[in-house]
Design a protein around this motif. Structure first.
Motif, PDB file in Angstrom:
ATOM      1  N   ASP A  28    -142.666   5.469-102.573  1.00  0.00           N
ATOM      2  CA  ASP A  28    -142.163   4.419-101.688  1.00  0.00           C
ATOM      3  C   ASP A  28    -141.268   5.119-100.664  1.00  0.00           C
ATOM      4  O   ASP A  28    -140.356   5.859-101.020  1.00  0.00           O
ATOM      5  CB  ASP A  28    -141.369   3.366-102.461  1.00  0.00           C
ATOM      6  N   GLY A  29    -141.586   4.854 -99.385  1.00  0.00           N
ATOM      7  CA  GLY A  29    -140.947   5.629 -98.327  1.00  0.00           C
ATOM      8  C   GLY A  29    -141.869   6.767 -97.916  1.00  0.00           C
ATOM      9  O   GLY A  29    -141.441   7.912 -97.730  1.00  0.00           O
ATOM     10  N   THR A  30    -143.153   6.437 -97.768  1.00  0.00           N
ATOM     11  CA  THR A  30    -144.141   7.473 -97.413  1.00  0.00           C
ATOM     12  C   THR A  30    -143.848   8.062 -96.029  1.00  0.00           C
ATOM     13  O   THR A  30    -143.981   9.267 -95.821  1.00  0.00           O
ATOM     14  CB  THR A  30    -145.567   6.885 -97.485  1.00  0.00           C
ATOM     15  N   MET A  31    -143.435   7.212 -95.089  1.00  0.00           N
ATOM     16  CA  MET A  31    -143.134   7.731 -93.742  1.00  0.00           C
ATOM     17  C   MET A  31    -141.982   8.743 -93.799  1.00  0.00           C
ATOM     18  O   MET A  31    -142.039   9.796 -93.156  1.00  0.00           O
ATOM     19  CB  MET A  31    -142.786   6.558 -92.817  1.00  0.00           C
ATOM     20  N   ASN A  32    -140.963   8.452 -94.567  1.00  0.00           N
ATOM     21  CA  ASN A  32    -139.860   9.406 -94.757  1.00  0.00           C
ATOM     22  C   ASN A  32    -140.376  10.706 -95.357  1.00  0.00           C
ATOM     23  O   ASN A  32    -139.940  11.801 -94.970  1.00  0.00           O
ATOM     24  CB  ASN A  32    -138.799   8.830 -95.704  1.00  0.00           C
ATOM     25  N   PHE A  33    -141.281  10.577 -96.325  1.00  0.00           N
ATOM     26  CA  PHE A  33    -141.859  11.751 -97.010  1.00  0.00           C
ATOM     27  C   PHE A  33    -142.601  12.632 -95.996  1.00  0.00           C
ATOM     28  O   PHE A  33    -142.417  13.853 -95.964  1.00  0.00           O
ATOM     29  CB  PHE A  33    -142.792  11.245 -98.114  1.00  0.00           C
ATOM     30  N   ILE A  34    -143.385  11.995 -95.137  1.00  0.00           N
ATOM     31  CA  ILE A  34    -144.156  12.737 -94.131  1.00  0.00           C
ATOM     32  C   ILE A  34    -143.220  13.471 -93.168  1.00  0.00           C
ATOM     33  O   ILE A  34    -143.494  14.593 -92.749  1.00  0.00           O
ATOM     34  CB  ILE A  34    -145.097  11.760 -93.371  1.00  0.00           C
ATOM     35  N   ARG A  35    -142.081  12.825 -92.859  1.00  0.00           N
ATOM     36  CA  ARG A  35    -141.131  13.419 -91.909  1.00  0.00           C
ATOM     37  C   ARG A  35    -140.064  14.294 -92.583  1.00  0.00           C
ATOM     38  O   ARG A  35    -139.066  14.633 -91.978  1.00  0.00           O
ATOM     39  CB  ARG A  35    -140.441  12.311 -91.102  1.00  0.00           C
ATOM     40  N   HIS A  36    -140.254  14.582 -93.849  1.00  0.00           N
ATOM     41  CA  HIS A  36    -139.307  15.447 -94.593  1.00  0.00           C
ATOM     42  C   HIS A  36    -137.876  14.896 -94.578  1.00  0.00           C
ATOM     43  O   HIS A  36    -136.916  15.659 -94.521  1.00  0.00           O
ATOM     44  CB  HIS A  36    -139.324  16.878 -94.033  1.00  0.00           C
ATOM     45  N   ARG A  40    -136.534  13.260 -96.976  1.00  0.00           N
ATOM     46  CA  ARG A  40    -135.989  13.356 -98.334  1.00  0.00           C
ATOM     47  C   ARG A  40    -135.325  12.057 -98.795  1.00  0.00           C
ATOM     48  O   ARG A  40    -134.302  12.067 -99.467  1.00  0.00           O
ATOM     49  CB  ARG A  40    -135.028  14.553 -98.445  1.00  0.00           C
ATOM     50  N   HIS A  41    -135.902  10.925 -98.381  1.00  0.00           N
ATOM     51  CA  HIS A  41    -135.428   9.626 -98.854  1.00  0.00           C
ATOM     52  C   HIS A  41    -136.664   8.793 -99.228  1.00  0.00           C
ATOM     53  O   HIS A  41    -137.155   7.983 -98.441  1.00  0.00           O
ATOM     54  CB  HIS A  41    -134.589   8.920 -97.789  1.00  0.00           C
ATOM     55  N   PRO A  67    -136.433  11.693-106.244  1.00  0.00           N
ATOM     56  CA  PRO A  67    -136.558  13.059-106.745  1.00  0.00           C
ATOM     57  C   PRO A  67    -135.706  14.086-105.996  1.00  0.00           C
ATOM     58  O   PRO A  67    -135.371  15.123-106.561  1.00  0.00           O
ATOM     59  CB  PRO A  67    -138.053  13.376-106.571  1.00  0.00           C
ATOM     60  N   TYR A  68    -135.351  13.797-104.752  1.00  0.00           N
ATOM     61  CA  TYR A  68    -134.578  14.782-103.978  1.00  0.00           C
ATOM     62  C   TYR A  68    -133.106  14.802-104.389  1.00  0.00           C
ATOM     63  O   TYR A  68    -132.442  15.821-104.267  1.00  0.00           O
ATOM     64  CB  TYR A  68    -134.684  14.486-102.480  1.00  0.00           C
ATOM     65  N   THR A  69    -132.603  13.648-104.827  1.00  0.00           N
ATOM     66  CA  THR A  69    -131.198  13.587-105.244  1.00  0.00           C
ATOM     67  C   THR A  69    -131.070  13.511-106.773  1.00  0.00           C
ATOM     68  O   THR A  69    -129.960  13.444-107.288  1.00  0.00           O
ATOM     69  CB  THR A  69    -130.508  12.337-104.646  1.00  0.00           C
ATOM     70  N   ARG A 126    -131.170   0.712 -92.254  1.00  0.00           N
ATOM     71  CA  ARG A 126    -132.620   0.653 -92.434  1.00  0.00           C
ATOM     72  C   ARG A 126    -133.064   2.021 -92.946  1.00  0.00           C
ATOM     73  O   ARG A 126    -132.982   3.007 -92.217  1.00  0.00           O
ATOM     74  CB  ARG A 126    -133.310   0.328 -91.112  1.00  0.00           C
ATOM     75  N   SER A 127    -133.491   2.089 -94.207  1.00  0.00           N
ATOM     76  CA  SER A 127    -133.705   3.406 -94.822  1.00  0.00           C
ATOM     77  C   SER A 127    -135.155   3.850 -94.873  1.00  0.00           C
ATOM     78  O   SER A 127    -135.441   5.024 -94.963  1.00  0.00           O
ATOM     79  CB  SER A 127    -133.139   3.408 -96.243  1.00  0.00           C
TER      80      SER A 127
END
Ligand code: IPD
Ligand code: CA
Length: 267
Positions: A83-91, A93-94, A115-117, A179-180
């Protein structure tokens, strides 16, 4: 059972953390802003294999499946591999891995892992909410003392006017907005007292199933935006608030929903 689920979810986090060349596997799903990577599929397949090996009686309802078929199942997992695939693609880490367990129509357990925190949010129905094993509780603050989080429901363009209106009504009342890019983490942030009110005009069950239970167990009121119970099938808006600020959110939504051109813009 729940310790085993938590261990499996935590270990899936390694696939997310160690992902390489993410941009090379990006594909469009329903539109140019609805994206998926090979890692979404890898995490989902890992979770399916491990969860169903441990609990062969359960069904599996995961975001990245072609067909969502849980008919005839009284108990199943509701899974968002990332969840937060767009964040994942842009590195950014959220992002998180979200696994809910529903039995006889009730959410029994939820685990949301960042997983990052290395933050693991969990809840079992009736037993409270936890972050890495320590109890968490939502802040019960009035709207004027609230940080608002929201999702833009961007895959469902028809909802944009309602989202914009809600933002316009709410912004003067709260401390500020966030907005996260991950609804599951937003809702867990409320549970942990990092924010105080959340809305999104349309989500799918895997975005909120686990986090909704976690927030509820942390003292939040969790419903669809029209105040009805969450529907764990297909599309549904989500409202999360404290006992103090939730009635104010409902009042705003009620006003918006009486406008004729707002019909169908909140699911
Ligand atoms: C999305 C995120 C986002 C929310 C979207 C969701 P995805 O999930 O939770 O914050 O606004 O509505 O679909 O696509 O990253 O799994
Ligand atoms: Ca997802």
């Amino acid at each position: 059972m729940y310790e085993i689920i938590e261990t499996i979810v935590r270990s899936a986090g390694e696939i997310v953390r160690s992902a390489k060349h993410i941009d090379e596997s990006v594909q469009e799903k329903t539109s140019h802003c609805d994206l998926v990577t090979k890692y979404d599929g890898m995490v989902q397949e890992y979770l399916r294999r491990e969860l169903l090996t441990a609990f062969p009686e359960a069904g599996f309802y995961g975001e990245e499946e072609e067909v969502h078929d849980i008919s005839g199942r009284s108990a199943y997992f509701i899974v968002d591999p990332i969840d937060g695939t767009m964040n994942f693609i842009r590195h950014a880490r959220h992002s998180c891995i979200s696994v809910g367990y529903m039995a006889d129509g009730k959410m029994e357990y939820g685990a949301v892992y960042q997983p990052y925190t290395d933050e693991m949010f969990t809840a079992q129905r009736g037993k409270g909410a936890f972050l890495n094993g320590k109890p968490i509780r939502m802040n019960d603050v009035a709207m004027s003392e609230s940080i608002a989080m929201f999702g833009s429901a961007i895959y469902y363009r028809e909802t944009i006017p309602a989202t914009a209106w809600l933002m316009q009504e709410l912004l003067p009342l709260v401390l500020d907005f966030r907005r996260s890019g991950s609804a599951a983490l937003d809702i867990c942030y409320l549970a942990a007292g990092r924010a105080d009110v959340f809305f999104e005009a349309c989500l799918r069950p895997w975005d909120y199933a686990a986090a909704g239970l976690i927030a509820q167990e942390a003292g939040a009121v969790v419903t669809a935006l029209d105040g009805t119970p969450l529907r764990y099938i297909d599309r549904c808006s989500v409202a999360v608030g404290s006992p103090s600020n939730y009635p104010e959110l409902m009042e705003i939504v009620r006003r918006i929903l009486t406008e004729p051109d707002m019909k169908g813009r909140i699911r």
